[in-house]
Design a protein around this motif. Sequence first.
Motif, PDB file in Angstrom:
ATOM      1  N   ALA A  13      37.884  40.822  34.382  1.00  0.00           N
ATOM      2  CA  ALA A  13      37.138  40.133  35.346  1.00  0.00           C
ATOM      3  C   ALA A  13      36.816  38.705  34.615  1.00  0.00           C
ATOM      4  N   ALA A  14      36.499  38.725  33.571  1.00  0.00           N
ATOM      5  CA  ALA A  14      35.938  37.326  32.919  1.00  0.00           C
ATOM      6  C   ALA A  14      37.264  36.605  33.029  1.00  0.00           C
ATOM      7  N   GLU A  15      38.407  37.029  32.397  1.00  0.00           N
ATOM      8  CA  GLU A  15      39.491  36.473  32.211  1.00  0.00           C
ATOM      9  C   GLU A  15      40.196  35.836  33.543  1.00  0.00           C
ATOM     10  N   LEU A  16      39.942  36.545  34.619  1.00  0.00           N
ATOM     11  CA  LEU A  16      40.314  36.084  35.901  1.00  0.00           C
ATOM     12  C   LEU A  16      39.547  34.921  36.398  1.00  0.00           C
ATOM     13  N   ARG A  17      38.075  34.905  35.997  1.00  0.00           N
ATOM     14  CA  ARG A  17      37.291  34.017  36.197  1.00  0.00           C
ATOM     15  C   ARG A  17      37.834  32.655  35.736  1.00  0.00           C
ATOM     16  N   GLU A  18      38.273  32.616  34.449  1.00  0.00           N
ATOM     17  CA  GLU A  18      38.818  31.581  33.665  1.00  0.00           C
ATOM     18  C   GLU A  18      40.084  31.230  34.403  1.00  0.00           C
TER      19      GLU A  18
END
Length: 248
Positions: A13-18
């Motif tokens: 999810a963090a990678e998707l936000r980035e």
Amino acid sequence: MTDAHQRRYQDVAAELRELIRAEGLQPGDRILTERQIALRLGVGRSLVRDAIIMLEVEGLVQVRQGSGVYLQEDAAAIVSEPVEDDIGPFELLEARMVLESAVAGLAAATVTKSDIIAMRDTLEDERHSITEGRDDYQSDQRFHLLIAEATQNGVLVKMVSDLWDLRNRSRMWAQLHSRIFDDTYRNRWLDDHQAILDALRARDGQRARQAMRDHLEHVRDTLMQLSDSDDPDFDGHLFSNARSAQAF
């Protein structure tokens, strides 16, 4: 839960936000498909699905059935509070596949006549619930807990009960189910439950283990299919054969 177990889908999810920030996506824009995300990040599609559900609960994205995943119109959602204490539905199902198949195999050796009667009555309650169109999974949960109780092992009973408690408290699980409008799958799951009961009645441990594994694989695959956000023609993958084999 350990941090490693809890955080894997949160890392995605963090990678998707980035990724959303890096590509300069604007509110209303469609993000990559689940398959594209899985290939780009080198992870399984079920892990991507958990990450998207998490972002959906946070308010960052909106899932449009059969169309895709879009950045929410409210740009402020990108800094909303993360879902820290939840657990991904597909991560939870994988844990249940490992635990409950073993529990069913053990229960076949220790199950009593009264256990079988209680399970049979519970399946009848489940059948009535489906026929009457009630959105009620209490009989489903009770059936699985009765199998654990049939092992006569209090630790296993608590472990199975804890997994169901996680499911019942999960905002992510509720979000997943809010996107599912076809409940015909419940009759197929009832047939699965009957196959498990038949194996337990026969005191066939290997058959009981396999029947439970098959059932939870059906649950996982059905939820993946019914909650697919991509185009209906999308030919996605679920768990790899190697991962499924390693789990058992």
